[in-house]
Enzyme design. Structure first.
Site, PDB file in Angstrom:
ATOM      1  N   HIS A  67      -3.033  -6.417  -0.928  1.00 59.32           N
ATOM      2  CA  HIS A  67      -2.101  -6.192  -1.708  1.00 59.32           C
ATOM      3  C   HIS A  67      -0.759  -5.921  -0.717  1.00 59.32           C
ATOM      4  CE1 HIS A  67      -0.379  -3.628  -5.286  1.00 59.32           C
ATOM      5  NE2 HIS A  67       0.560  -4.616  -4.937  1.00 59.32           N
ATOM      6  N   HIS A 117       3.567  -7.393  -0.587  1.00 55.43           N
ATOM      7  CA  HIS A 117       4.731  -8.247  -1.325  1.00 55.43           C
ATOM      8  C   HIS A 117       5.564  -8.817   0.133  1.00 55.43           C
ATOM      9  CE1 HIS A 117       3.898  -7.092  -5.338  1.00 55.43           C
ATOM     10  NE2 HIS A 117       3.516  -5.947  -4.874  1.00 55.43           N
ATOM     11  N   ALA A 161       8.248  -0.787 -10.355  1.00 57.34           N
ATOM     12  CA  ALA A 161       9.156  -1.575 -10.010  1.00 57.34           C
ATOM     13  C   ALA A 161       9.229  -2.878 -10.752  1.00 57.34           C
ATOM     14  CB  ALA A 161       9.048  -1.948  -8.293  1.00 57.34           C
ATOM     15  N   HIS A 210      -0.884  -0.188 -13.383  1.00 62.07           N
ATOM     16  CA  HIS A 210       0.646   0.122 -13.898  1.00 62.07           C
ATOM     17  C   HIS A 210       0.160   0.396 -15.495  1.00 62.07           C
ATOM     18  CE1 HIS A 210       3.488  -1.023 -10.804  1.00 62.07           C
ATOM     19  NE2 HIS A 210       2.519  -1.966 -10.423  1.00 62.07           N
ATOM     20  N   HIS A 248      -3.214   0.385  -6.351  1.00 61.45           N
ATOM     21  CA  HIS A 248      -2.591   1.682  -6.042  1.00 61.45           C
ATOM     22  C   HIS A 248      -3.059   2.961  -6.742  1.00 61.45           C
ATOM     23  CE1 HIS A 248       0.354   0.418  -8.848  1.00 61.45           C
ATOM     24  NE2 HIS A 248       1.229  -0.628  -7.875  1.00 61.45           N
ATOM     25  N   GLY A 291       1.222   8.338   3.387  1.00 59.71           N
ATOM     26  CA  GLY A 291       1.602   9.629   3.522  1.00 59.71           C
ATOM     27  C   GLY A 291       2.661  10.277   2.338  1.00 59.71           C
ATOM     28  N   ASP A 315       0.893  -2.611   0.135  1.00 52.15           N
ATOM     29  CA  ASP A 315       1.929  -2.811  -0.772  1.00 52.15           C
ATOM     30  C   ASP A 315       3.163  -2.998  -0.122  1.00 52.15           C
ATOM     31  OD1 ASP A 315       2.952  -3.077  -3.300  1.00 52.15           O
ATOM     32  OD2 ASP A 315       2.806  -0.872  -4.174  1.00 52.15           O
ATOM     33  N   ALA A 334       9.434   1.840  -4.534  1.00 47.30           N
ATOM     34  CA  ALA A 334       9.106   0.271  -4.562  1.00 47.30           C
ATOM     35  C   ALA A 334       8.416  -0.251  -3.441  1.00 47.30           C
ATOM     36  CB  ALA A 334      10.464  -0.341  -4.988  1.00 47.30           C
ATOM     37  N   GLY A 335       7.056  -0.345  -3.577  1.00 43.85           N
ATOM     38  CA  GLY A 335       6.326  -0.699  -2.287  1.00 43.85           C
ATOM     39  C   GLY A 335       6.266   0.372  -1.300  1.00 43.85           C
TER      40      GLY A 335
END
Length: 384
Positions: free
Chosen positions: A59, A61, A140, A194, A215, A247, A272, A307-308
């Site tokens: 995972h 992006h 996101a 999600h 996630h 973290g 991510d 966002a990631g």
């Protein structure tokens, strides 16, 4: 392809380190032992180092200025090279929910690079994160592009880009999605996330074939004693649970709780990561979104929603040893065996054994990446 002999390392096998030499030929491990060797092999002296299976990131992006949703083959090649420097030998390119046209452009780029021998980590295929996701827990994801379950849309992508989509994140409570899972779960790895699904809905999705949770703890309905929700289903079931161990997304205590509930064989560390990974703070993109990164923390510019991440796999490994207080032997499966099994690649990847893909990472005592070998080829070597 020349043979490669890795000599003198402590090799991670069956949960522990043991001294052995490893010979790679034609992309696979062909000899393993105290005196493994061959004439005309390139030799890599690795005394004092640990040889572990290459990391698998299911995972991500983007990184180093590349966003997967750009749909550019050259960008994916740059990602592959950077990931090799972080010990990653294979990865999936995660496509954020986008228009069908842009999604197809991304799949076309992935298809092109999958068939190449890059100077970096191997691109295994695509991970579609959406568009069959919950509005309430969209994170996101662009709300106007989310949609109900539509197996015909997915089938169209598969027909035009066969074998490219390996992993799909869906929200089981979205109309049509639970039924869709039962139709596709034997062809690709389905993850739920999600999502605001209740316990019964999430368990039904798992019964129909969902293998993973995206996630975990993030962008989902959390546990309540009267309604355990998707979180309760994630913890109780045998699903593999993604964990972003930066973290920020998960407190170290949450990581320990997840491992306590699932065991070290059912958690898969993912990054991510977004295009800001490997770069300074600043303004970036994640799909159609504007993102601001401050102190390495990526958030949507408009709303402040996380966002990631800017995490790397190598840092995730170091964080896991620190968060858990456990030796590296215990946490390595989170980046190797577990994602390989979740993606149904356990017969080829994730372990050091005869006949397995020669995907290997050399680490020093500080868990810094010294060299990365993908498919028997040296794709990264740290400078002295």
């Amino acid at each position: 392809m020349e043979k490669l002999l890795i000599r003198g390392a402590r090799v991670y096998r069956e949960g522990r380190f043991q001294r052995a030499d490893v010979l790679c030929d034609e992309g696979v491990i062909c000899a393993l032992g105290e005196q493994a060797g061959a004439a005309h092999a390139r030799t890599l002296e690795a005394q004092g180092l640990m040889l572990v299976p290459g990391f698998i990131d299911a995972h991500t992006h983007g990184c180093v200025g590349v966003d997967v949703n750009m749909g550019e083959a050259d960008g994916l090649r740059r990602m592959a090279a950077f990931f090799a420097s972080q010990g990653v030998t294979s990865f999936l390119a995660s496509v954020l929910t986008d228009t069908p046209e842009q999604t197809e452009q991304c799949l076309a780029a992935v298809a092109k690079v999958m068939g190449e021998q890059t100077d970096g980590a191997q691109l295994l295929g695509a991970h579609l994160e959406g568009p069959f996701l919950s509005q309430e827990y969209k994170g996101a994801m662009p709300a106007h592009l989310l949609r109900e379950g539509d197996v015909a849309l997915l089938r169209g992508y598969q027909e035009r880009y066969p074998g490219v989509i390996r992993y799909l994140t869906v929200s089981p409570e979205v109309p049509g999605v639970t039924e869709m899972i039962g139709q596709i779960a034997q062809e690709l790895t389905v993850a739920i996330g999600h999502s605001g699904a209740d316990y019964a809905c999430a368990m039904e999705a798992i019964r129909r074939g969902a293998r993973c949770v995206t996630h975990t703890f993030n962008a989902m309905r959390l546990f309540h004693q009267h309604e355990p929700g998707i979180m309760g289903a994630a913890l109780e079931s045998d699903c593999y649970c993604e964990a972003i161990c930066d973290g920020r997304h998960l407190h170290p205590g949450a990581v320990r709780l997840l491992l306590k509930c699932k065991g070290f064989g059912r958690v898969m560390a993912v990054t991510d990561s977004i295009m800001a990974t490997g770069l300074p703070d600043g303004k970036y993109k994640l799909g159609v979104n504007d993102v601001t990164v401050i102190d390495g923390d990526a958030k949507l510019t408009a709303t402040g929603v996380r966002a990631g991440s800017t995490l790397t796999a190598a840092q995730a490994l170091r964080n896991l040893t620190r968060f858990t207080g456990r030796p590296v032997e215990d946490v390595l499966p989170l980046l190797t065996e577990n994602p390989a099994s979740a993606l149904r690649l356990q017969e080829r990847k994730g372990r050091i054994a005869l006949g397995m893909d020669a995907d290997l990472t050399l680490l020093d005592e500080g868990l810094n990446v010294c060299a990365t070998i993908a498919g028997g080829r040296m794709v990264y070597a740290a400078r002295e």
